[in-house]
Write an enzyme that holds these catalytic residues in place. Structure first.
Site, PDB file in Angstrom:
ATOM      1  N   ASP A  27     -13.927 -60.900  25.828  1.00 19.88           N
ATOM      2  CA  ASP A  27     -14.424 -60.430  24.534  1.00 19.88           C
ATOM      3  C   ASP A  27     -15.823 -60.918  24.173  1.00 19.88           C
ATOM      4  O   ASP A  27     -16.190 -60.928  23.004  1.00 19.88           O
ATOM      5  CB  ASP A  27     -13.447 -60.885  23.439  1.00 19.88           C
ATOM      6  CG  ASP A  27     -13.279 -62.399  23.404  1.00 19.88           C
ATOM      7  OD1 ASP A  27     -14.031 -63.101  24.103  1.00 19.88           O
ATOM      8  OD2 ASP A  27     -12.402 -62.880  22.669  1.00 19.88           O
ATOM      9  N   GLU A  41      -7.991 -59.367  30.872  1.00 22.06           N
ATOM     10  CA  GLU A  41      -7.604 -59.949  29.565  1.00 22.06           C
ATOM     11  C   GLU A  41      -7.802 -58.904  28.457  1.00 22.06           C
ATOM     12  O   GLU A  41      -8.505 -59.105  27.463  1.00 22.06           O
ATOM     13  CB  GLU A  41      -8.385 -61.233  29.251  1.00 22.06           C
ATOM     14  CG  GLU A  41      -7.681 -62.116  28.230  1.00 22.06           C
ATOM     15  CD  GLU A  41      -8.472 -63.350  27.830  1.00 22.06           C
ATOM     16  OE1 GLU A  41      -9.392 -63.248  27.014  1.00 22.06           O
ATOM     17  OE2 GLU A  41      -8.158 -64.445  28.362  1.00 22.06           O
ATOM     18  N   GLU A  55     -16.058 -61.214  18.573  1.00 21.31           N
ATOM     19  CA  GLU A  55     -15.201 -60.959  19.745  1.00 21.31           C
ATOM     20  C   GLU A  55     -14.185 -59.839  19.544  1.00 21.31           C
ATOM     21  O   GLU A  55     -13.882 -59.089  20.482  1.00 21.31           O
ATOM     22  CB  GLU A  55     -14.494 -62.258  20.168  1.00 21.31           C
ATOM     23  CG  GLU A  55     -15.410 -63.306  20.798  1.00 21.31           C
ATOM     24  CD  GLU A  55     -16.176 -64.138  19.771  1.00 21.31           C
ATOM     25  OE1 GLU A  55     -15.939 -63.972  18.547  1.00 21.31           O
ATOM     26  OE2 GLU A  55     -17.020 -64.950  20.180  1.00 21.31           O
ATOM     27  N   HIS A 101     -16.247 -74.325  18.339  1.00 21.29           N
ATOM     28  CA  HIS A 101     -17.526 -73.668  18.598  1.00 21.29           C
ATOM     29  C   HIS A 101     -17.671 -72.270  18.001  1.00 21.29           C
ATOM     30  O   HIS A 101     -18.740 -71.662  18.078  1.00 21.29           O
ATOM     31  CB  HIS A 101     -17.745 -73.538  20.111  1.00 21.29           C
ATOM     32  CG  HIS A 101     -16.857 -72.504  20.734  1.00 21.29           C
ATOM     33  ND1 HIS A 101     -15.566 -72.766  21.125  1.00 21.29           N
ATOM     34  CD2 HIS A 101     -17.059 -71.191  21.008  1.00 21.29           C
ATOM     35  CE1 HIS A 101     -15.022 -71.677  21.620  1.00 21.29           C
ATOM     36  NE2 HIS A 101     -15.900 -70.698  21.560  1.00 21.29           N
ATOM     37  N   ARG A 116     -18.328 -68.763  16.255  1.00 22.46           N
ATOM     38  CA  ARG A 116     -19.369 -68.305  15.333  1.00 22.46           C
ATOM     39  C   ARG A 116     -18.823 -68.100  13.925  1.00 22.46           C
ATOM     40  O   ARG A 116     -19.518 -68.372  12.949  1.00 22.46           O
ATOM     41  CB  ARG A 116     -20.020 -67.007  15.836  1.00 22.46           C
ATOM     42  CG  ARG A 116     -21.099 -67.267  16.871  1.00 22.46           C
ATOM     43  CD  ARG A 116     -21.646 -65.987  17.474  1.00 22.46           C
ATOM     44  NE  ARG A 116     -22.496 -66.313  18.610  1.00 22.46           N
ATOM     45  CZ  ARG A 116     -23.831 -66.307  18.592  1.00 22.46           C
ATOM     46  NH1 ARG A 116     -24.479 -65.987  17.509  1.00 22.46           N
ATOM     47  NH2 ARG A 116     -24.509 -66.616  19.685  1.00 22.46           N
ATOM     48  N   HIS A 156     -19.660 -78.708  22.478  1.00 25.73           N
ATOM     49  CA  HIS A 156     -20.296 -77.474  22.981  1.00 25.73           C
ATOM     50  C   HIS A 156     -21.814 -77.620  22.884  1.00 25.73           C
ATOM     51  O   HIS A 156     -22.328 -78.295  21.992  1.00 25.73           O
ATOM     52  CB  HIS A 156     -19.805 -76.321  22.097  1.00 25.73           C
ATOM     53  CG  HIS A 156     -20.019 -74.947  22.650  1.00 25.73           C
ATOM     54  ND1 HIS A 156     -21.242 -74.327  22.630  1.00 25.73           N
ATOM     55  CD2 HIS A 156     -19.156 -74.070  23.222  1.00 25.73           C
ATOM     56  CE1 HIS A 156     -21.123 -73.113  23.166  1.00 25.73           C
ATOM     57  NE2 HIS A 156     -19.863 -72.940  23.533  1.00 25.73           N
TER      58      HIS A 156
HETATM   59  C1  UD1 Z   1     -19.919 -67.506  23.456  1.00 33.13           C
HETATM   60  C2  UD1 Z   1     -19.064 -66.270  23.185  1.00 33.13           C
HETATM   61  C3  UD1 Z   1     -17.684 -66.698  22.670  1.00 33.13           C
HETATM   62  C4  UD1 Z   1     -17.042 -67.725  23.585  1.00 33.13           C
HETATM   63  C5  UD1 Z   1     -18.013 -68.867  23.828  1.00 33.13           C
HETATM   64  C6  UD1 Z   1     -17.406 -69.799  24.837  1.00 33.13           C
HETATM   65  C7  UD1 Z   1     -20.262 -64.283  22.408  1.00 33.13           C
HETATM   66  C8  UD1 Z   1     -20.804 -63.557  21.247  1.00 33.13           C
HETATM   67  N1  UD1 Z   1     -19.681 -65.466  22.147  1.00 33.13           N
HETATM   68  O1  UD1 Z   1     -20.146 -68.131  22.210  1.00 33.13           O
HETATM   69  O2  UD1 Z   1     -16.851 -65.559  22.593  1.00 33.13           O
HETATM   70  O3  UD1 Z   1     -15.885 -68.213  22.948  1.00 33.13           O
HETATM   71  O4  UD1 Z   1     -19.239 -68.368  24.340  1.00 33.13           O
HETATM   72  O5  UD1 Z   1     -18.000 -71.040  24.825  1.00 33.13           O
HETATM   73  O6  UD1 Z   1     -20.368 -63.805  23.507  1.00 33.13           O
HETATM   74  N2  UD1 Z   1     -25.940 -73.092  25.047  1.00 33.13           N
HETATM   75  C9  UD1 Z   1     -26.642 -73.858  25.946  1.00 33.13           C
HETATM   76  N3  UD1 Z   1     -26.152 -73.980  27.216  1.00 33.13           N
HETATM   77  C10 UD1 Z   1     -25.015 -73.396  27.622  1.00 33.13           C
HETATM   78  C11 UD1 Z   1     -24.305 -72.618  26.691  1.00 33.13           C
HETATM   79  C12 UD1 Z   1     -24.787 -72.464  25.420  1.00 33.13           C
HETATM   80  O7  UD1 Z   1     -27.669 -74.425  25.626  1.00 33.13           O
HETATM   81  O8  UD1 Z   1     -24.623 -73.549  28.776  1.00 33.13           O
HETATM   82  C13 UD1 Z   1     -26.470 -72.940  23.668  1.00 33.13           C
HETATM   83  C14 UD1 Z   1     -27.707 -72.044  23.613  1.00 33.13           C
HETATM   84  O9  UD1 Z   1     -28.594 -72.542  22.633  1.00 33.13           O
HETATM   85  C15 UD1 Z   1     -27.133 -70.713  23.135  1.00 33.13           C
HETATM   86  C16 UD1 Z   1     -26.031 -71.198  22.198  1.00 33.13           C
HETATM   87  O10 UD1 Z   1     -25.484 -72.349  22.832  1.00 33.13           O
HETATM   88  O11 UD1 Z   1     -28.098 -69.899  22.529  1.00 33.13           O
HETATM   89  C17 UD1 Z   1     -24.941 -70.230  21.854  1.00 33.13           C
HETATM   90  O12 UD1 Z   1     -24.430 -69.592  23.019  1.00 33.13           O
HETATM   91  P1  UD1 Z   1     -23.798 -68.102  22.914  1.00 33.13           P
HETATM   92  O13 UD1 Z   1     -23.318 -67.665  24.234  1.00 33.13           O
HETATM   93  O14 UD1 Z   1     -24.754 -67.257  22.210  1.00 33.13           O
HETATM   94  O15 UD1 Z   1     -22.580 -68.260  21.908  1.00 33.13           O
HETATM   95  P2  UD1 Z   1     -21.324 -69.165  21.965  1.00 33.13           P
HETATM   96  O16 UD1 Z   1     -21.144 -69.665  20.607  1.00 33.13           O
HETATM   97  O17 UD1 Z   1     -21.389 -70.109  23.083  1.00 33.13           O
HETATM   98  N1  UDP Z   2     -13.588 -76.225  28.764  1.00 29.94           N
HETATM   99  C1  UDP Z   2     -14.263 -76.989  29.706  1.00 29.94           C
HETATM  100  N2  UDP Z   2     -15.005 -78.041  29.284  1.00 29.94           N
HETATM  101  C2  UDP Z   2     -15.135 -78.379  27.975  1.00 29.94           C
HETATM  102  C3  UDP Z   2     -14.477 -77.561  27.017  1.00 29.94           C
HETATM  103  C4  UDP Z   2     -13.721 -76.485  27.448  1.00 29.94           C
HETATM  104  O1  UDP Z   2     -14.146 -76.742  30.900  1.00 29.94           O
HETATM  105  O2  UDP Z   2     -15.839 -79.347  27.668  1.00 29.94           O
HETATM  106  C5  UDP Z   2     -12.769 -75.102  29.232  1.00 29.94           C
HETATM  107  C6  UDP Z   2     -11.371 -75.011  28.676  1.00 29.94           C
HETATM  108  O3  UDP Z   2     -10.460 -75.783  29.411  1.00 29.94           O
HETATM  109  C7  UDP Z   2     -11.081 -73.519  28.772  1.00 29.94           C
HETATM  110  C8  UDP Z   2     -12.441 -72.899  28.493  1.00 29.94           C
HETATM  111  O4  UDP Z   2     -13.411 -73.916  28.774  1.00 29.94           O
HETATM  112  O5  UDP Z   2     -10.715 -73.158  30.087  1.00 29.94           O
HETATM  113  C9  UDP Z   2     -12.529 -72.457  27.063  1.00 29.94           C
HETATM  114  O6  UDP Z   2     -13.848 -72.173  26.756  1.00 29.94           O
HETATM  115  P1  UDP Z   2     -14.399 -72.096  25.288  1.00 29.94           P
HETATM  116  O7  UDP Z   2     -13.540 -72.903  24.391  1.00 29.94           O
HETATM  117  O8  UDP Z   2     -15.843 -72.424  25.365  1.00 29.94           O
HETATM  118  O9  UDP Z   2     -14.284 -70.542  24.957  1.00 29.94           O
HETATM  119  P2  UDP Z   2     -13.101 -69.602  24.416  1.00 29.94           P
HETATM  120  O10 UDP Z   2     -11.906 -69.802  25.263  1.00 29.94           O
HETATM  121  O11 UDP Z   2     -12.868 -69.969  22.979  1.00 29.94           O
HETATM  122  O12 UDP Z   2     -13.666 -68.236  24.496  1.00 29.94           O
END
Ligand code: UD1
Ligand code: UDP
Length: 383
Positions: A98, A120, A134, A210, A212, A243
């Site tokens: 999603d 999924e 999502e 984490h 949004r 995160h």
């Molecule tokens: C995204 C997904 C969410 C998922 C989550 C898992 C969307 C809209 N959201 O949300 O569904 O649950 O990932 O974690 O697709 N960042 C880093 N390094 C990384 C990852 C993130 O620096 O490796 C920072 C960056 O500043 C980035 C921000 O986190 O811009 C947000 O990342 P983004 O993928 O936009 O949204 P998430 O909140 O992580």
């Molecule tokens: N996870 C990880 N390291 C962390 C936090 C989460 O490997 O520090 C794993 C967790 O076990 C799960 C996945 O990341 O498999 C979940 O990701 P996240 O919570 O970022 O996204 P969501 O599932 O809410 O989309």
């Protein structure tokens, strides 16, 4: 006969964890060429998963920027996918879940008239803004997909009610396949602090947050609730791999950092996270993936959200919705920390999300769809 080219597309940490075993399962099938295209919507958190599962992408869009907006992610994915599809010429594109990568991946496949498989599929809250964005990413992907791989019968029923087109399969969730490869007894953590936590003696609570839709006031409430839980319970150690989102980090720094017995650490590699979950007492989270993994490991979960698109473990009794109000979170956590009976009622290993064979079923379904197998896979019937 020429091999079927199946390109898996993913970009965030959870998609990578859930797609890694599938990319490998497809690679092991004779008539299939398994290709892997990452958008790198997440950079560091994606690379960590690729390393744990030893996956090397065939194409990397490398789109992530700090504080990226939803529009930037979607448009950069679309532009990058044009090139990837032209170069790798897939017969089928698999997307997962999603995220913005999911929706953009499916839309791009449609623009190129390449078939789409949605892994999924069928999870719903039917609330447009929760989870945001999502819920709508998943709904729009259902509209674009030809093959729908639903983790549970409930997910399949949602798609039937919506009269979604295409083939529907109940496969279980690939996250359980992943979990079976990562959790081991006597695991050694590279994050040294985790080797010395008093797992048996104290109540180690694992936290993540984490989403949004929790940015702003809800996240502030969650952080203050966590602080109160740690302050009021001397036998608690709270471990929180934070995160990398700067919005999340600011909230943690402002409202939680410095609280007693709170361990704020960097995101953990997937295998470390899974093994920490197996050792902990309780999980507090707004994550989707953790709601699926923790029940399989017999760990109670308090969900830091108002609703969930994963009702199966709530029905099974191992997950409860705690909401995002400070007092509610503190009251529900305190009960599980102090009332053994209430805790034991929740702490039972249940597996509504899979039996570890989801990837096999999905690969069978792909083979069947392309005429490489006579029969479709049998649906996962729950365990
Ligand atoms: C995204 C997904 C969410 C998922 C989550 C898992 C969307 C809209 N959201 O949300 O569904 O649950 O990932 O974690 O697709 N960042 C880093 N390094 C990384 C990852 C993130 O620096 O490796 C920072 C960056 O500043 C980035 C921000 O986190 O811009 C947000 O990342 P983004 O993928 O936009 O949204 P998430 O909140 O992580
Ligand atoms: N996870 C990880 N390291 C962390 C936090 C989460 O490997 O520090 C794993 C967790 O076990 C799960 C996945 O990341 O498999 C979940 O990701 P996240 O919570 O970022 O996204 P969501 O599932 O809410 O989309």
């Amino acid at each position: 006969m020429k091999n079927i080219r199946v390109m898996s597309v993913f970009g965030t940490r959870p998609e990578a964890i859930k797609m890694a075993p599938l990319v490998k399962e497809l690679a092991a099938r004779e008539g299939i060429e398994s290709l892997c295209c990452v958008t790198a919507q997440h950079r560091q958190m994606l690379d960590s998963v690729l390393e744990v599962f030893d996956l090397k992408p065939d194409w990397d869009l490398d789109i992530m920027t700090p504080r990226q907006t939803l529009s930037t992610i979607t448009s950069k994915c679309l532009l990058g996918m044009d090139e990837a599809i032209d170069a790798l010429k897939p017969d089928l594109i698999l997307v997962h879940g999603d995220t913005s990568t999911t929706f953009a991946g499916a839309l791009s496949a449609f623009y190129h008239q390449v078939k789409v498989g949605h892994v999924e599929a069928g999870l719903r809250t039917y609330d447009k803004y929760s989870p945001f964005p999502e819920e709508m990413n998943r709904v729009m992907t259902s509209r674009l997909a030809d093959l729908h791989f639903c983790p549970t019968a409930g997910n399949r029923d949602n798609l039937r009610r919506e009269s979604v087109r295409g083939d529907l399969f109940i496969t279980g969730n690939t996250v359980i396949d992943a979990l079976r490869t990562t959790v081991r007894s006597r695991f050694h953590f590279s994050t040294e602090e985790l080797n010395h936590l008093p797992y048996g003696e104290k109540k180690v609570c694992l936290v993540t947050c984490h989403r949004r839709e929790n940015y702003g006031e809800p996240m502030k409430n969650i952080m203050i609730a966590l602080r109160r839980i740690a302050e009021e319970n001397k036998d608690v150690e709270l471990v929180y791999p934070v995160h990398l989102s700067p919005v999340v980090r600011e909230s943690v720094d402002q409202y939680l950092r410095g609280a007693p017995r709170v361990h704020l650490i960097d995101p953990l590699p997937a295998d470390e996270m899974h093994n920490l979950m197996a050792l902990c007492y309780l999980v507090l989270t707004d994550s989707g993936g953790l709601q699926e993994e923790a029940p399989a490991l017999g760990k109670p979960v308090l969900v830091l959200r108002r609703e969930t698109e994963r009702p199966e473990a709530v029905a099974a009794g191992t997950v409860k919705l705690a909401g995002v109000a400070q007092d509610d979170i503190v009251t529900m956590a305190t009960r599980l920390l102090r009332d053994r009976e209430a805790y034991d009622k929740m702490a039972r290993a249940v597996n509504p999300y899979g039996d570890g064979r989801a990837c096999g079923r999905i690969a069978d379904a792909v083979e069947w769809h392309f005429g490489l197998r006579r029969d479709p896979p049998e649906d996962y019937s729950g365990v």
